[in-house]
Design an enzyme around this catalytic site. Structure first.
Site, PDB file in Angstrom:
ATOM      1  N   HIS A 178       0.818  -1.229   0.000  1.00  0.00           N
ATOM      2  CA  HIS A 178       0.000   0.000   0.000  1.00  0.00           C
ATOM      3  C   HIS A 178       0.845   1.268   0.000  1.00  0.00           C
ATOM      4  O   HIS A 178       0.350   2.332   0.359  1.00  0.00           O
ATOM      5  CB  HIS A 178      -0.937  -0.010   1.218  1.00  0.00           C
ATOM      6  CG  HIS A 178      -1.937  -1.119   1.185  1.00  0.00           C
ATOM      7  ND1 HIS A 178      -2.601  -1.553   2.307  1.00  0.00           N
ATOM      8  CD2 HIS A 178      -2.380  -1.891   0.171  1.00  0.00           C
ATOM      9  CE1 HIS A 178      -3.423  -2.553   1.982  1.00  0.00           C
ATOM     10  NE2 HIS A 178      -3.295  -2.781   0.683  1.00  0.00           N
ATOM     11  N   GLY A 202      -1.394  -9.210  12.686  1.00  0.00           N
ATOM     12  CA  GLY A 202      -1.822  -7.840  12.969  1.00  0.00           C
ATOM     13  C   GLY A 202      -2.641  -7.217  11.874  1.00  0.00           C
ATOM     14  O   GLY A 202      -2.561  -6.005  11.648  1.00  0.00           O
TER      15      GLY A 202
HETATM   16  C1  BV8 Z   1      -8.104  -2.411  -5.278  1.00  0.00           C
HETATM   17  C2  BV8 Z   1      -3.052   2.942   2.534  1.00  0.00           C
HETATM   18  C3  BV8 Z   1      -8.680  -2.701  -7.568  1.00  0.00           C
HETATM   19  C4  BV8 Z   1      -3.749   4.248   2.789  1.00  0.00           C
HETATM   20  C5  BV8 Z   1      -4.815   1.236   2.637  1.00  0.00           C
HETATM   21  C6  BV8 Z   1     -12.693  -7.380  -2.964  1.00  0.00           C
HETATM   22  C7  BV8 Z   1     -13.596  -7.629  -1.955  1.00  0.00           C
HETATM   23  C8  BV8 Z   1     -14.048  -6.584  -1.140  1.00  0.00           C
HETATM   24  C9  BV8 Z   1     -13.607  -5.265  -1.358  1.00  0.00           C
HETATM   25  C10 BV8 Z   1     -12.717  -5.034  -2.369  1.00  0.00           C
HETATM   26  C11 BV8 Z   1     -12.257  -6.077  -3.165  1.00  0.00           C
HETATM   27  N1  BV8 Z   1     -11.364  -5.535  -4.066  1.00  0.00           N
HETATM   28  C12 BV8 Z   1     -11.285  -4.203  -3.881  1.00  0.00           C
HETATM   29  C13 BV8 Z   1     -12.092  -3.855  -2.842  1.00  0.00           C
HETATM   30  C14 BV8 Z   1     -12.284  -2.497  -2.337  1.00  0.00           C
HETATM   31  C15 BV8 Z   1     -11.228  -2.159  -1.289  1.00  0.00           C
HETATM   32  C16 BV8 Z   1     -11.444  -2.949  -0.028  1.00  0.00           C
HETATM   33  O1  BV8 Z   1     -10.782  -3.946   0.190  1.00  0.00           O
HETATM   34  N2  BV8 Z   1     -12.338  -2.466   0.821  1.00  0.00           N
HETATM   35  C17 BV8 Z   1     -12.570  -3.125   2.096  1.00  0.00           C
HETATM   36  C18 BV8 Z   1     -12.635  -2.084   3.201  1.00  0.00           C
HETATM   37  C19 BV8 Z   1     -13.849  -3.934   1.989  1.00  0.00           C
HETATM   38  N3  BV8 Z   1      -9.881  -2.376  -1.776  1.00  0.00           N
HETATM   39  C20 BV8 Z   1      -9.297  -1.451  -2.546  1.00  0.00           C
HETATM   40  O2  BV8 Z   1      -9.860  -0.438  -2.912  1.00  0.00           O
HETATM   41  C21 BV8 Z   1      -7.869  -1.734  -2.979  1.00  0.00           C
HETATM   42  N4  BV8 Z   1      -7.745  -1.485  -4.389  1.00  0.00           N
HETATM   43  O3  BV8 Z   1      -8.532  -3.473  -4.976  1.00  0.00           O
HETATM   44  O4  BV8 Z   1      -7.942  -1.993  -6.601  1.00  0.00           O
HETATM   45  C22 BV8 Z   1     -10.002  -2.001  -7.650  1.00  0.00           C
HETATM   46  C23 BV8 Z   1     -10.016  -0.722  -8.138  1.00  0.00           C
HETATM   47  C24 BV8 Z   1     -11.259  -0.075  -8.273  1.00  0.00           C
HETATM   48  C25 BV8 Z   1     -12.451  -0.720  -7.853  1.00  0.00           C
HETATM   49  C26 BV8 Z   1     -12.385  -2.011  -7.299  1.00  0.00           C
HETATM   50  C27 BV8 Z   1     -11.160  -2.662  -7.200  1.00  0.00           C
HETATM   51  C28 BV8 Z   1      -6.897  -0.800  -2.287  1.00  0.00           C
HETATM   52  C29 BV8 Z   1      -6.818  -1.126  -0.829  1.00  0.00           C
HETATM   53  C30 BV8 Z   1      -5.688  -0.310  -0.164  1.00  0.00           C
HETATM   54  C31 BV8 Z   1      -6.266   0.797   0.696  1.00  0.00           C
HETATM   55  N5  BV8 Z   1      -5.191   1.493   1.418  1.00  0.00           N
HETATM   56  N6  BV8 Z   1      -3.778   1.858   3.219  1.00  0.00           N
HETATM   57  C32 BV8 Z   1      -3.623   4.682   4.226  1.00  0.00           C
HETATM   58  O5  BV8 Z   1      -2.906   4.039   5.008  1.00  0.00           O
HETATM   59  O6  BV8 Z   1      -4.227   5.717   4.550  1.00  0.00           O
HETATM   60  S1  BV8 Z   1      -5.601   0.024   3.497  1.00  0.00           S
HETATM   61  C33 BV8 Z   1      -5.499   0.353   5.170  1.00  0.00           C
HETATM   62  O7  BV8 Z   1      -6.425  -0.502   5.801  1.00  0.00           O
HETATM   63  C34 BV8 Z   1      -4.151   0.038   5.828  1.00  0.00           C
HETATM   64  O8  BV8 Z   1      -3.159  -0.342   4.887  1.00  0.00           O
HETATM   65  C35 BV8 Z   1      -4.432  -1.152   6.769  1.00  0.00           C
HETATM   66  O9  BV8 Z   1      -3.506  -2.185   6.713  1.00  0.00           O
HETATM   67  C36 BV8 Z   1      -5.720  -1.654   6.221  1.00  0.00           C
HETATM   68  C37 BV8 Z   1      -6.627  -2.269   7.227  1.00  0.00           C
HETATM   69  O10 BV8 Z   1      -6.920  -1.232   8.299  1.00  0.00           O
HETATM   70  P1  BV8 Z   1      -6.809  -1.596   9.924  1.00  0.00           P
HETATM   71  O11 BV8 Z   1      -7.951  -2.502  10.216  1.00  0.00           O
HETATM   72  O12 BV8 Z   1      -6.496  -0.535  10.894  1.00  0.00           O
HETATM   73  O13 BV8 Z   1      -5.515  -2.281  10.016  1.00  0.00           O
HETATM   74  P2  BV8 Z   1      -5.483  -3.715  10.015  1.00  0.00           P
HETATM   75  O14 BV8 Z   1      -6.272  -4.337   8.924  1.00  0.00           O
HETATM   76  O15 BV8 Z   1      -4.090  -3.948   9.942  1.00  0.00           O
HETATM   77  O16 BV8 Z   1      -6.282  -4.056  11.455  1.00  0.00           O
HETATM   78  C38 BV8 Z   1      -5.649  -3.910  12.666  1.00  0.00           C
HETATM   79  C39 BV8 Z   1      -5.582  -5.337  13.213  1.00  0.00           C
HETATM   80  O17 BV8 Z   1      -4.544  -5.411  14.141  1.00  0.00           O
HETATM   81  C40 BV8 Z   1      -6.859  -5.734  13.932  1.00  0.00           C
HETATM   82  O18 BV8 Z   1      -7.292  -7.022  13.508  1.00  0.00           O
HETATM   83  C41 BV8 Z   1      -6.435  -5.771  15.403  1.00  0.00           C
HETATM   84  O19 BV8 Z   1      -7.105  -6.786  16.123  1.00  0.00           O
HETATM   85  C42 BV8 Z   1      -4.991  -6.124  15.288  1.00  0.00           C
HETATM   86  N7  BV8 Z   1      -4.126  -5.678  16.394  1.00  0.00           N
HETATM   87  C43 BV8 Z   1      -4.283  -4.622  17.217  1.00  0.00           C
HETATM   88  N8  BV8 Z   1      -3.230  -4.568  18.074  1.00  0.00           N
HETATM   89  C44 BV8 Z   1      -2.399  -5.590  17.755  1.00  0.00           C
HETATM   90  C45 BV8 Z   1      -2.964  -6.307  16.684  1.00  0.00           C
HETATM   91  N9  BV8 Z   1      -2.373  -7.389  16.144  1.00  0.00           N
HETATM   92  C46 BV8 Z   1      -1.202  -7.786  16.672  1.00  0.00           C
HETATM   93  N10 BV8 Z   1      -0.593  -7.156  17.695  1.00  0.00           N
HETATM   94  C47 BV8 Z   1      -1.158  -6.064  18.263  1.00  0.00           C
HETATM   95  N11 BV8 Z   1      -0.550  -5.444  19.282  1.00  0.00           N
END
Ligand code: BV8
Ligand code: ZN
Length: 271
Positions: A125, A193
């Site tokens: 990302h 994570g």
């Molecule tokens: C794309 C950069 C093609 C910006 C980020 C298929 C199915 C469903 C949806 C989609 C799909 N394909 C595309 C989509 C849409 C979308 C998507 O996935 N939406 C989701 C929300 C449903 N994806 C996209 O748009 C991607 N592009 O596919 O292009 C396309 C193009 C047009 C139309 C369609 C498709 C692009 C995705 C990238 C977005 N950018 N980051 C920024 O940082 O501002 S993503 C962002 O969210 C971060 O990178 C992060 O990693 C991610 C998740 O957020 P968080 O939840 O905070 O973080 P994380 O997931 O890491 O969760 C925290 C976890 O840590 C928790 O589980 C918690 O329990 C745990 N935790 C907490 N403390 C600890 C811990 N674990 C261990 N130790 C600890 N101490």
């Protein structure tokens, strides 16, 4: 109480020939960086991150979005790798040292894996430190204090944007190719994570399973991946990872003894 790590997982890590690790914002939480969803603290509390992290948001209000990213960039620059990051860098050295392959796929944009010494990092990302002109495409790394104006301007007059992948944007082709190549022949895939909600990163675990890899998740909470993995370790990565690596590789690491000469302490290297 120390999170329980199954001995069979420790054995699997020790024997891994091609290990892929996927990390999310949870790995950086113990470095003081809020995860993506709780990143909205203070004045940002009224926004939804998926609203801010989009090209449309930048189109609508470039100054506000540029300020949000620049504040995150400056804050991240003050953060240090935590024991989880350091353990992953050690794990890379161990696996490579025994002739295996290691790839660290990260969704994180904070560069703390690299700061911890990880080398085989694929940034799915992008990175907060990289800023790109939305007119001429010129890209530059920024490591100083806050920008003087928002959005920051390029020499060509264009507005500069953060070099991260926004929702609705495609991931960098090279990163996707490297991730798919790594997953294609991995024998162990660790998801650490991450909420396993964001695609296509979240799909990589499914791909690894489909290729016959063993899979594990390290996270204090359950996620959509929890029911799919072979092992689930419920705990903080900063606690679990040092313990996992120390138990998988109990011997002290080989000592670098001049260019390319590795020795194990206690074994004399012939003069
Ligand atoms: C794309 C950069 C093609 C910006 C980020 C298929 C199915 C469903 C949806 C989609 C799909 N394909 C595309 C989509 C849409 C979308 C998507 O996935 N939406 C989701 C929300 C449903 N994806 C996209 O748009 C991607 N592009 O596919 O292009 C396309 C193009 C047009 C139309 C369609 C498709 C692009 C995705 C990238 C977005 N950018 N980051 C920024 O940082 O501002 S993503 C962002 O969210 C971060 O990178 C992060 O990693 C991610 C998740 O957020 P968080 O939840 O905070 O973080 P994380 O997931 O890491 O969760 C925290 C976890 O840590 C928790 O589980 C918690 O329990 C745990 N935790 C907490 N403390 C600890 C811990 N674990 C261990 N130790 C600890 N101490
Ligand atoms: Zn420009």
């Amino acid at each position: 109480m120390r999170p329980e790590i199954p001995p069979s997982l420790i054995e699997e890590v020790r024997a891994a020939r091609a290990l892929v690790v996927l990390t999310g914002a949870g790995v950086s939480k113990e470095s003081g960086i809020p995860t993506f969803r709780d990143a909205l603290v203070g004045l940002w509390a009224k926004f939804d991150p998926e609203e801010l992290a989009t090209p449309e948001a930048f189109e609508r209000d470039p100054a506000m979005v540029a300020r949000w990213y620049d504040e995150r960039r400056v804050k991240v620059a003050e953060c240090r790798p935590n024991p989880g990051h350091l353990a992953l860098a050690d794990l890379e050295r161990r696996i490579l040292g025994q002739g295996g392959r290691f790839t660290l796929l990260t969704q994180n944009v904070d560069r703390l894996h690299q700061a911890a010494g990880s080398r085989r990092v694929v940034e799915l990302h992008g990175a907060l430190r990289v800023w790109r002109c939305s007119r001429c495409g010129e890209e530059r790394e920024e490591s100083g204090g806050p920008f003087a104006e928002y959005p920051p301007r390029c020499g060509c007059g264009g507005a500069r944007r953060p070099g991260v992948v926004w929702f609705g944007e495609v991931l960098p082709r090279r990163a996707v190719d490297e991730a798919e190549a790594a997953v294609r022949d991995c024998d162990l895939f660790l998801s650490i994570g991450t909420s396993a909600l964001v695609h296509p990163a979240a799909g990589l675990l499914h791909e690894a399973r489909g290729r016959g890899a063993s899979t594990a998740e390290i996270n204090p909470e359950r996620t959509p991946a929890s029911d799919l993995v072979d092992w689930r370790v419920e705990g903080q990565s900063g606690e679990v990872l040092p313990d996992l690596v120390a138990r998988a590789f109990p011997d002290p690491p080989p000592v670098e003894n001049g260019p390319g000469r590795r020795t194990h302490p206690g074994r004399q290297v012939p003069p």
